[in-house]
Design an enzyme around this catalytic site. Structure first.
Site, PDB file in Angstrom:
ATOM      1  N   THR A  68      43.455  28.396 -75.903  1.00  0.00           N
ATOM      2  CA  THR A  68      44.307  28.946 -74.861  1.00  0.00           C
ATOM      3  C   THR A  68      43.489  29.202 -73.595  1.00  0.00           C
ATOM      4  O   THR A  68      42.264  29.063 -73.590  1.00  0.00           O
ATOM      5  CB  THR A  68      44.910  30.305 -75.279  1.00  0.00           C
ATOM      6  OG1 THR A  68      43.833  31.259 -75.405  1.00  0.00           O
ATOM      7  CG2 THR A  68      45.652  30.236 -76.594  1.00  0.00           C
ATOM      8  N   ASN A  69      44.208  29.659 -72.553  1.00  0.00           N
ATOM      9  CA  ASN A  69      43.581  30.150 -71.343  1.00  0.00           C
ATOM     10  C   ASN A  69      43.081  31.569 -71.584  1.00  0.00           C
ATOM     11  O   ASN A  69      43.054  32.045 -72.714  1.00  0.00           O
ATOM     12  CB  ASN A  69      44.599  30.109 -70.186  1.00  0.00           C
ATOM     13  CG  ASN A  69      43.960  29.842 -68.834  1.00  0.00           C
ATOM     14  OD1 ASN A  69      42.895  30.393 -68.523  1.00  0.00           O
ATOM     15  ND2 ASN A  69      44.598  29.026 -68.021  1.00  0.00           N
TER      16      ASN A  69
ATOM     17  N   ALA B 291      40.238  23.944 -61.723  1.00  0.00           N
ATOM     18  CA  ALA B 291      41.535  23.404 -61.326  1.00  0.00           C
ATOM     19  C   ALA B 291      41.549  23.021 -59.844  1.00  0.00           C
ATOM     20  O   ALA B 291      40.911  23.652 -59.014  1.00  0.00           O
ATOM     21  CB  ALA B 291      42.650  24.413 -61.604  1.00  0.00           C
TER      22      ALA B 291
ATOM     23  N   ASN C 215      37.635  37.033 -64.770  1.00  0.00           N
ATOM     24  CA  ASN C 215      37.705  36.385 -63.451  1.00  0.00           C
ATOM     25  C   ASN C 215      39.110  36.500 -62.883  1.00  0.00           C
ATOM     26  O   ASN C 215      40.088  36.542 -63.616  1.00  0.00           O
ATOM     27  CB  ASN C 215      37.264  34.915 -63.537  1.00  0.00           C
ATOM     28  CG  ASN C 215      38.429  33.973 -63.788  1.00  0.00           C
ATOM     29  OD1 ASN C 215      39.149  33.584 -62.856  1.00  0.00           O
ATOM     30  ND2 ASN C 215      38.623  33.601 -65.047  1.00  0.00           N
TER      31      ASN C 215
ATOM     32  N   PHE D 132      42.437  29.992 -58.330  1.00  0.00           N
ATOM     33  CA  PHE D 132      42.426  28.562 -57.981  1.00  0.00           C
ATOM     34  C   PHE D 132      41.722  28.296 -56.651  1.00  0.00           C
ATOM     35  O   PHE D 132      42.221  27.547 -55.807  1.00  0.00           O
ATOM     36  CB  PHE D 132      43.858  27.999 -57.921  1.00  0.00           C
ATOM     37  CG  PHE D 132      44.511  27.767 -59.257  1.00  0.00           C
ATOM     38  CD1 PHE D 132      43.808  27.850 -60.438  1.00  0.00           C
ATOM     39  CD2 PHE D 132      45.862  27.458 -59.316  1.00  0.00           C
ATOM     40  CE1 PHE D 132      44.421  27.630 -61.658  1.00  0.00           C
ATOM     41  CE2 PHE D 132      46.497  27.237 -60.532  1.00  0.00           C
ATOM     42  CZ  PHE D 132      45.778  27.330 -61.708  1.00  0.00           C
TER      43      PHE D 132
ATOM     44  N   LYS E   3      48.059  23.407 -70.916  1.00  0.00           N
ATOM     45  CA  LYS E   3      47.234  24.568 -71.248  1.00  0.00           C
ATOM     46  C   LYS E   3      48.085  25.823 -71.190  1.00  0.00           C
ATOM     47  O   LYS E   3      48.704  26.117 -70.160  1.00  0.00           O
ATOM     48  CB  LYS E   3      46.050  24.685 -70.284  1.00  0.00           C
ATOM     49  CG  LYS E   3      45.017  25.732 -70.716  1.00  0.00           C
ATOM     50  CD  LYS E   3      43.733  25.596 -69.924  1.00  0.00           C
ATOM     51  CE  LYS E   3      42.638  26.505 -70.476  1.00  0.00           C
ATOM     52  NZ  LYS E   3      41.346  26.306 -69.797  1.00  0.00           N
TER      53      LYS E   3
ATOM     54  N   TYR F 257      33.043  27.511 -72.475  1.00  0.00           N
ATOM     55  CA  TYR F 257      32.653  27.744 -71.086  1.00  0.00           C
ATOM     56  C   TYR F 257      31.926  29.072 -70.936  1.00  0.00           C
ATOM     57  O   TYR F 257      30.735  29.119 -70.630  1.00  0.00           O
ATOM     58  CB  TYR F 257      33.873  27.656 -70.152  1.00  0.00           C
ATOM     59  CG  TYR F 257      33.634  28.071 -68.723  1.00  0.00           C
ATOM     60  CD1 TYR F 257      32.347  28.148 -68.179  1.00  0.00           C
ATOM     61  CD2 TYR F 257      34.692  28.376 -67.884  1.00  0.00           C
ATOM     62  CE1 TYR F 257      32.138  28.532 -66.861  1.00  0.00           C
ATOM     63  CE2 TYR F 257      34.488  28.759 -66.562  1.00  0.00           C
ATOM     64  CZ  TYR F 257      33.211  28.842 -66.061  1.00  0.00           C
ATOM     65  OH  TYR F 257      33.003  29.227 -64.769  1.00  0.00           O
TER      66      TYR F 257
ATOM     67  N   ALA G  75      37.782  23.715 -68.215  1.00  0.00           N
ATOM     68  CA  ALA G  75      37.911  23.772 -66.759  1.00  0.00           C
ATOM     69  C   ALA G  75      37.436  25.124 -66.245  1.00  0.00           C
ATOM     70  O   ALA G  75      37.459  26.123 -66.956  1.00  0.00           O
ATOM     71  CB  ALA G  75      39.360  23.548 -66.363  1.00  0.00           C
TER      72      ALA G  75
ATOM     73  N   ASN H 154      48.074  23.121 -65.896  1.00  0.00           N
ATOM     74  CA  ASN H 154      47.649  24.512 -66.089  1.00  0.00           C
ATOM     75  C   ASN H 154      48.718  25.460 -65.547  1.00  0.00           C
ATOM     76  O   ASN H 154      48.766  25.747 -64.358  1.00  0.00           O
ATOM     77  CB  ASN H 154      46.313  24.754 -65.385  1.00  0.00           C
ATOM     78  CG  ASN H 154      45.788  26.163 -65.612  1.00  0.00           C
ATOM     79  OD1 ASN H 154      46.408  26.983 -66.282  1.00  0.00           O
ATOM     80  ND2 ASN H 154      44.637  26.469 -65.045  1.00  0.00           N
TER      81      ASN H 154
ATOM     82  N   SER I 238      47.152  30.212 -65.966  1.00  0.00           N
ATOM     83  CA  SER I 238      46.208  31.103 -65.301  1.00  0.00           C
ATOM     84  C   SER I 238      46.916  32.401 -64.937  1.00  0.00           C
ATOM     85  O   SER I 238      48.013  32.384 -64.385  1.00  0.00           O
ATOM     86  CB  SER I 238      45.663  30.455 -64.025  1.00  0.00           C
ATOM     87  OG  SER I 238      44.940  31.416 -63.275  1.00  0.00           O
TER      88      SER I 238
ATOM     89  N   GLY J  72      35.658  34.792 -73.428  1.00  0.00           N
ATOM     90  CA  GLY J  72      34.500  35.140 -74.241  1.00  0.00           C
ATOM     91  C   GLY J  72      34.915  35.613 -75.622  1.00  0.00           C
ATOM     92  O   GLY J  72      36.097  35.563 -75.992  1.00  0.00           O
TER      93      GLY J  72
ATOM     94  N   ASN K 161      45.941  34.423 -62.683  1.00  0.00           N
ATOM     95  CA  ASN K 161      45.446  34.855 -61.375  1.00  0.00           C
ATOM     96  C   ASN K 161      46.235  34.329 -60.184  1.00  0.00           C
ATOM     97  O   ASN K 161      45.872  34.570 -59.040  1.00  0.00           O
ATOM     98  CB  ASN K 161      43.970  34.462 -61.232  1.00  0.00           C
ATOM     99  CG  ASN K 161      43.117  35.097 -62.320  1.00  0.00           C
ATOM    100  OD1 ASN K 161      43.280  36.268 -62.614  1.00  0.00           O
ATOM    101  ND2 ASN K 161      42.248  34.301 -62.925  1.00  0.00           N
ATOM    102  N   THR K 162      47.295  33.575 -60.451  1.00  0.00           N
ATOM    103  CA  THR K 162      48.227  33.157 -59.414  1.00  0.00           C
ATOM    104  C   THR K 162      49.581  33.754 -59.768  1.00  0.00           C
ATOM    105  O   THR K 162      50.138  33.457 -60.830  1.00  0.00           O
ATOM    106  CB  THR K 162      48.321  31.618 -59.330  1.00  0.00           C
ATOM    107  OG1 THR K 162      47.050  31.094 -58.951  1.00  0.00           O
ATOM    108  CG2 THR K 162      49.364  31.196 -58.310  1.00  0.00           C
TER     109      THR K 162
END
Length: 354
Positions: A240-241, A85, A110, A114, A212, A312, A61, A171, A174, A262, A176-177
């Site tokens: 994993t994330n 997502a 990143n 979301f 996830k 990804y 994703a 999910n 993440s 990466g 980032n939230t």
């Protein structure tokens, strides 16, 4: 990677990373990106959580956030793809810039948060996808940043989009939230997953639900997650994330906030994968993701305990031809080691990561 692809990547790397991301999606949808079609063999064909896959190499994703290029990505050599997502309501995400190339590390950071067009827009696109395609399509479920009940958000998205999916991913990992990862705690996770599964059980067909998780969990937290996952009978765990760790990075953007993906994530995420495999005694189906940039990386994930894998970030540096390279290379590695199918190799190298 052919010359055209090499030149295209070089050109994309001269513009802002988020703009490059959008341009690559536009090129895909416009039909100017060569697509390899189905990549498979008797050895690569895989059955995972009831889904038949042409090969075990999936798209994670985050690339096609709004399900805009499902048809094209289904012809890019993947065995399965995951979009999203997606949150119940549209949201812009975090302020820009929020995507950074770490070229020296072949990595990405990143902090999108979301950003997406919401579940109604995603559902409208997913209704139009060709259900005859042999490539399963899943959706990464998210929660709105300003939601009063984030756990309920996941169920809402599944209620709206579930009829058009082959699988769905919860999910809660993440970075980032704010406070989203708090939902990985045992009690919160149990309630969230049960709510999502109740919605799933009300759909016209059974679709597997995945969870996830983050790579930055302690051994005790991983043990709790396995206990909850097996208790509520979650179909699979994606490990994993992205990570919050910044160990060993060389690039100028190494200190940017957000999730790192990466090659620098590869070892950490693979260790988590192996731990999950051991904690569940191999009974919990696992998806391996994090730092895959070659067939050897994918094979290592499988031998650590994954039945299928996702990639990804490496596509930003290697292009879509990487998908076929990984799948064909994996076929050769399995043959080299005497395996007639992917499932025979799952977990055979687990102890090397523990």
């Amino acid at each position: 990677m052919n010359l055209v692809e090499r030149l295209a990547i070089k050109a994309l790397h001269k513009v802002d990373p988020e703009r490059a991301h959008s341009l690559s999606l536009m090129a895909l949808r416009a039909g100017v990106v060569p697509l390899v079609g189905d990549v498979t063999s008797d050895r690569l064909k895989t059955k995972f959580c009831g889904m038949d896959m042409l090969n075990p190499v999936g798209l994670a994703a985050g690339y096609d956030k709004n399900a805009q290029a499902v048809a094209q990505l289904s012809q890019a050599g993947f065995g399965f793809i995951e979009v999203g997502a997606i949150t119940p309501r549209p949201q812009p995400g975090n302020p820009k810039p929020r995507l950074f190339r770490l070229t020296e590390d072949q990595a990405v950071i990143n902090r999108f948060g979301f950003n997406n067009e919401g579940m109604e827009a995603a559902a409208a696109r997913l209704t139009r996808r060709d259900r005859r395609s042999p490539v399963p399509v899943g959706l990464n479920l998210g929660a709105n940043k300003d939601s009063d009940d984030r756990a309920a958000d996941f169920a809402k998205v599944l209620q709206t989009c579930g009829p058009f999916l082959d699988f769905a991913t919860v999910n809660v990992s993440s970075p980032n939230t704010e406070k989203l990862r708090d939902l990985q705690g045992a009690d919160a996770l149990r309630g969230l997953l049960t709510g999502v599964q109740n919605v799933r059980d009300g759909l016209d067909k059974y679709i597997p639900v995945f969870l996830k998780i983050a790579p930055d969990l302690t051994d005790e937290e991983l043990s709790e997650i396995v206990d909850v996952a097996m208790e509520v009978k979650i179909d699979a765990v994606i490990a994993t994330n992205t990570t919050l760790s910044r160990e060993g990075l060389k690039s100028a953007h190494r200190d940017e906030k957000g999730g790192l993906s990466g090659p620098p994530l590869f070892e950490k995420s693979t260790r988590v994968l192996a731990k999950l495999s051991k904690l569940s005694d191999g009974h919990l189906p696992l998806v391996g993701v994090g730092g895959i940039a070659s067939a050897e990386d994918a094979y290592a994930k499988i031998r650590a305990g994954a039945s299928v894998v996702q990639l990804y970030s490496a596509l930003a540096y290697r292009g879509l031809s990487l998908v076929e390279d990984v799948a064909r290379g994996l076929d050769e590695l399995l043959a080299r080691d005497g395996f007639d199918r992917v499932s025979e190799a799952v977990g055979t190298g687990r102890e090397e990561w523990l």
